[in-house]
Design a protein around this motif. Structure first.
Motif, PDB file in Angstrom:
ATOM      1  N   ILE A 241      28.982  32.604  52.037  1.00  0.00           N
ATOM      2  CA  ILE A 241      28.529  32.684  50.637  1.00  0.00           C
ATOM      3  C   ILE A 241      29.659  33.204  49.754  1.00  0.00           C
ATOM      4  CG2 ILE A 241      26.911  33.829  49.074  1.00  0.00           C
ATOM      5  CD1 ILE A 241      24.925  33.916  51.432  1.00  0.00           C
ATOM      6  N   HIS A 242      30.367  34.223  50.247  1.00  0.00           N
ATOM      7  CA  HIS A 242      31.519  34.779  49.543  1.00  0.00           C
ATOM      8  C   HIS A 242      32.541  33.689  49.259  1.00  0.00           C
ATOM      9  CE1 HIS A 242      35.263  37.619  49.890  1.00  0.00           C
ATOM     10  NE2 HIS A 242      35.038  37.270  48.644  1.00  0.00           N
ATOM     11  N   PHE A 243      32.833  32.885  50.250  1.00  0.00           N
ATOM     12  CA  PHE A 243      33.853  31.842  50.102  1.00  0.00           C
ATOM     13  C   PHE A 243      33.470  30.831  49.029  1.00  0.00           C
ATOM     14  CE2 PHE A 243      35.233  27.523  51.103  1.00  0.00           C
ATOM     15  CZ  PHE A 243      36.605  27.667  51.066  1.00  0.00           C
ATOM     16  N   TRP A 244      32.312  30.204  49.173  1.00  0.00           N
ATOM     17  CA  TRP A 244      31.954  29.105  48.271  1.00  0.00           C
ATOM     18  C   TRP A 244      31.729  29.581  46.844  1.00  0.00           C
ATOM     19  CZ3 TRP A 244      33.325  24.532  49.372  1.00  0.00           C
ATOM     20  CH2 TRP A 244      33.345  24.077  50.693  1.00  0.00           C
ATOM     21  N   SER A 245      31.115  30.735  46.668  1.00  0.00           N
ATOM     22  CA  SER A 245      30.886  31.229  45.309  1.00  0.00           C
ATOM     23  C   SER A 245      32.194  31.624  44.639  1.00  0.00           C
ATOM     24  CB  SER A 245      29.902  32.400  45.322  1.00  0.00           C
ATOM     25  OG  SER A 245      30.352  33.432  46.175  1.00  0.00           O
ATOM     26  N   LEU A 246      33.097  32.260  45.395  1.00  0.00           N
ATOM     27  CA  LEU A 246      34.384  32.671  44.832  1.00  0.00           C
ATOM     28  C   LEU A 246      35.220  31.463  44.435  1.00  0.00           C
ATOM     29  CD1 LEU A 246      35.957  35.456  44.459  1.00  0.00           C
ATOM     30  CD2 LEU A 246      37.282  34.719  46.432  1.00  0.00           C
ATOM     31  N   ILE A 247      35.276  30.459  45.308  1.00  0.00           N
ATOM     32  CA  ILE A 247      36.078  29.269  45.038  1.00  0.00           C
ATOM     33  C   ILE A 247      35.564  28.540  43.805  1.00  0.00           C
ATOM     34  CG2 ILE A 247      36.746  26.996  45.936  1.00  0.00           C
ATOM     35  CD1 ILE A 247      38.127  29.455  47.231  1.00  0.00           C
ATOM     36  N   PHE A 248      34.235  28.460  43.670  1.00  0.00           N
ATOM     37  CA  PHE A 248      33.661  27.741  42.530  1.00  0.00           C
ATOM     38  C   PHE A 248      33.894  28.482  41.213  1.00  0.00           C
ATOM     39  CE2 PHE A 248      30.018  27.296  39.625  1.00  0.00           C
ATOM     40  CZ  PHE A 248      30.219  25.978  39.232  1.00  0.00           C
ATOM     41  N   ILE A 249      33.705  29.800  41.228  1.00  0.00           N
ATOM     42  CA  ILE A 249      33.728  30.568  39.972  1.00  0.00           C
ATOM     43  C   ILE A 249      35.140  30.866  39.491  1.00  0.00           C
ATOM     44  CG2 ILE A 249      33.079  32.777  38.921  1.00  0.00           C
ATOM     45  CD1 ILE A 249      30.620  32.803  40.768  1.00  0.00           C
ATOM     46  N   TYR A 250      36.048  31.203  40.397  1.00  0.00           N
ATOM     47  CA  TYR A 250      37.358  31.742  40.018  1.00  0.00           C
ATOM     48  C   TYR A 250      38.157  30.784  39.143  1.00  0.00           C
ATOM     49  CZ  TYR A 250      40.182  35.870  41.159  1.00  0.00           C
ATOM     50  OH  TYR A 250      40.811  37.076  41.113  1.00  0.00           O
ATOM     51  N   ILE A 251      38.083  29.503  39.426  1.00  0.00           N
ATOM     52  CA  ILE A 251      38.958  28.523  38.789  1.00  0.00           C
ATOM     53  C   ILE A 251      38.712  28.402  37.285  1.00  0.00           C
ATOM     54  CG2 ILE A 251      37.493  26.484  39.080  1.00  0.00           C
ATOM     55  CD1 ILE A 251      41.201  26.580  40.024  1.00  0.00           C
ATOM     56  N   TRP A 252      37.535  28.873  36.804  1.00  0.00           N
ATOM     57  CA  TRP A 252      37.172  28.697  35.395  1.00  0.00           C
ATOM     58  C   TRP A 252      37.432  29.943  34.548  1.00  0.00           C
ATOM     59  CZ3 TRP A 252      36.338  23.733  34.797  1.00  0.00           C
ATOM     60  CH2 TRP A 252      35.802  22.998  35.859  1.00  0.00           C
ATOM     61  N   ALA A 253      37.959  31.007  35.123  1.00  0.00           N
ATOM     62  CA  ALA A 253      38.047  32.285  34.409  1.00  0.00           C
ATOM     63  C   ALA A 253      39.306  32.442  33.557  1.00  0.00           C
ATOM     64  CB  ALA A 253      37.960  33.441  35.410  1.00  0.00           C
ATOM     65  N   GLY A 254      40.278  31.540  33.668  1.00  0.00           N
ATOM     66  CA  GLY A 254      41.571  31.688  33.001  1.00  0.00           C
ATOM     67  C   GLY A 254      41.532  31.912  31.500  1.00  0.00           C
ATOM     68  N   PRO A 255      40.623  31.240  30.754  1.00  0.00           N
ATOM     69  CA  PRO A 255      40.654  31.414  29.281  1.00  0.00           C
ATOM     70  C   PRO A 255      40.401  32.833  28.794  1.00  0.00           C
ATOM     71  CG  PRO A 255      39.449  29.415  29.877  1.00  0.00           C
ATOM     72  CD  PRO A 255      39.725  30.143  31.162  1.00  0.00           C
ATOM     73  N   HIS A 256      39.943  33.742  29.669  1.00  0.00           N
ATOM     74  CA  HIS A 256      39.744  35.119  29.172  1.00  0.00           C
ATOM     75  C   HIS A 256      41.071  35.779  28.794  1.00  0.00           C
ATOM     76  CE1 HIS A 256      40.054  36.901  33.497  1.00  0.00           C
ATOM     77  NE2 HIS A 256      41.122  37.276  32.841  1.00  0.00           N
ATOM     78  N   HIS A 257      42.203  35.173  29.176  1.00  0.00           N
ATOM     79  CA  HIS A 257      43.512  35.689  28.752  1.00  0.00           C
ATOM     80  C   HIS A 257      43.805  35.329  27.298  1.00  0.00           C
ATOM     81  CE1 HIS A 257      45.221  37.018  32.674  1.00  0.00           C
ATOM     82  NE2 HIS A 257      44.358  36.148  33.155  1.00  0.00           N
TER      83      HIS A 257
END
Length: 476
Positions: A241-257
């Motif tokens: 669960i850790h793997f799939w949720s992390l892989i899906f979510i992480y890639i979209w977080a960049g614009p917070h910079h």
């Protein structure tokens, strides 16, 4: 049946461990130098190639792509052979990868101080070096993938999943961000411009942290933590669960910079939402690590490697809480571009990546060189120096960053800025930055102790390694 020693290629693992030790000392030495330069500007020596602007990218590239990436490759080569129960597909490709990789880092150490840079965060190297990176990365990935495809073990343990996710995503990020038009041998221009260029850069920059400094080190944790304590991971289901949720979510977080920038509001909000969502998978992985460690909790007091694993998982939890917190607009308005961000980054890099890297090497070096660790006392001293150094570093940067942001925004009764002179703020922050430099020096001292400990261990090679059992109730 062949023994592990004859079946697996450990030469390549040793090569990348030595590479990690060399670039680790170099990168952190440059980090200490530039930290003191911010307090004592005369340490720039009024020379362009020793200035902060030249040495800072040298520090970050040596730390991330010299030290951390060497550890990733060492552990990737070590784990894939044992989890798949096959030798690397090609020893020749492995050695070619090691040679070309270190050639790239050497060339980076030459070109960056000379001022040859694309001026992109974590992507400063000019186009000839980028092409060299593509060559050795393809060599590595083909070798790694074919090894997995020819495996004797049918089921792939979750550690390999984290490594594969890293090795698939990183080239995608790297290629898209580094599309340039050459304008000379060591000069190029990005094909992107304006806010589009900024968005591409931080899609790459944030996910370089995700897929270089996070996911492969989670794979490392999921392998070496249970191996060291000789107990299974607390929950294999939670790791999936850790793997799939992390892989899906992480890639979209960049614009917070890019909050409060001209990029579309919906894109900024997307970055914030996905960043906050990252709390869940990140803390799921942290809890899995903690609960695994409880199976050997009585050994933590006497085992330096276990201490480092515990500290690493702790700092992973801290930094993955702080990152989403800093992505919230109101918090970002105070912390963005201040020393707080520096503290956050180094909480993850020194605490999570640095300690987990050290723990992996403390596990590997005695086994690969077939000799007991030269000194457990030195390993413990390394841990305490590193921990004190990190705490001095991040606490001073938290205080400095919040102070800095508050001074920038301070408005008097007449509505004018209280601190109009930027130098006044810089002078006020000097004591905090001095503590940061001292903390970095302590951390560097711990790394040097580790290198000395390993050299003495390697000199005693083939003297015989005695495995200790860290299970509860089992005496060494």
């Amino acid at each position: 049946m062949a023994t592990d020693k004859t079946q697996y290629d450990d030469f390549i693992v040793k090569g990348f461990i030595i590479s990690a030790l060399i670039w680790g000392v170099a990168s952190m030495l440059f980090g200490v130098i530039i930290a003191f330069q911010l307090v004592y500007p005369q340490l720039n020596f009024e020379l362009p190639w020793t200035s902060f602007g030249r040495l800072r990218p040298l520090h970050t590239n040596a730390a991330i792509f010299g030290f951390a990436l060497s550890v990733i490759f060492a552990t990737a080569y070590h784990t894939v052979q044992r989890l798949c129960r096959v030798r690397m597909w090609s020893d020749t490709l492995s050695k070619l990868h090691l040679a070309l990789y270190n050639l790239t880092i050497v060339l980076a150490a030459i070109t960056l101080p000379l001022g040859y840079s694309q001026s992109k965060e974590y992507a400063e190297l000019e186009w000839p070096l980028d092409l060299l990176i593509v060559i050795w990365y393809v060599i590595f990935f083909v070798n790694y993938l074919v090894t997995i495809l020819t495996r004797k073990e049918e089921q792939m343990y979750v550690a390999i999943w984290f490594y594969i996710a890293s090795f698939v995503t990183v080239p995608l990020l790297f290629i898209v961000n580094n599309i340039v038009i050459p304008a000379g041998f060591l000069k190029s221009y990005s094909v992107y411009a304006g806010v589009f260029d900024a968005n591409i850069q931080w899609w790459y920059g944030h996910n370089a942290v995700a897929f270089v400094l996070t996911t492969p080190f989670l794979g490392l944790m999921y392998y070496y933590l249970p191996k060291h304590i000789k107990q299974p991971i607390y929950s294999h289901r939670l790791s999936i669960i850790h793997f799939w949720s992390l892989i899906f979510i992480y890639i979209w977080a960049g614009p917070h910079h890019l909050l409060y920038s001209p990029i579309p509001e919906w894109l900024q909000t997307t970055g914030v939402v996905f960043s906050i969502m990252l709390w869940m998978p990140s803390w799921g992985g942290m809890l899995n690590g903690f609960l695994t460690l409880t199976q050997a909790k009585d050994k933590i007091k006497v085992d330096a490697t276990l201490k480092m694993m515990l500290a690493a998982v702790t700092f992973y939890g801290m930094s993955t809480f702080e990152g989403p917190l800093l992505s919230i607009r109101a918090v970002s308005a105070l912390g963005h571009n201040t020393d707080w961000i520096i503290g956050h980054v180094h909480s993850g890099t020194l605490g999570w990546v640095g300690f987990m890297s050290a723990a992996a090497m403390y596990y590997l070096v005695p086994r690969l060189w077939n000799a007991n660790l030269y000194s457990e006392k030195l390993a413990n001293l390394h841990f305490w120096l590193g921990t004190l150094g990190i705490l001095l570093y991040i606490i001073s940067m938290w205080v400095s960053g919040i102070t800095e942001g508050s001074m920038w925004r301070a408005v008097g009764e007449n509505g004018e800025l209280v601190y109009k002179d930027w130098i006044e703020i810089v002078e006020f922050l000097k004591p905090f930055r001095l503590f940061r430099a001292i903390g970095g020096t302590l951390y560097l001292a711990g790394i040097i102790l580790m290198v000395y400990n390993f050299i003495k261990t390697m000199q005693n090679k083939d003297s015989g390694f005695v495995e200790q059992d860290l299970r509860i109730g089992v005496k060494p």
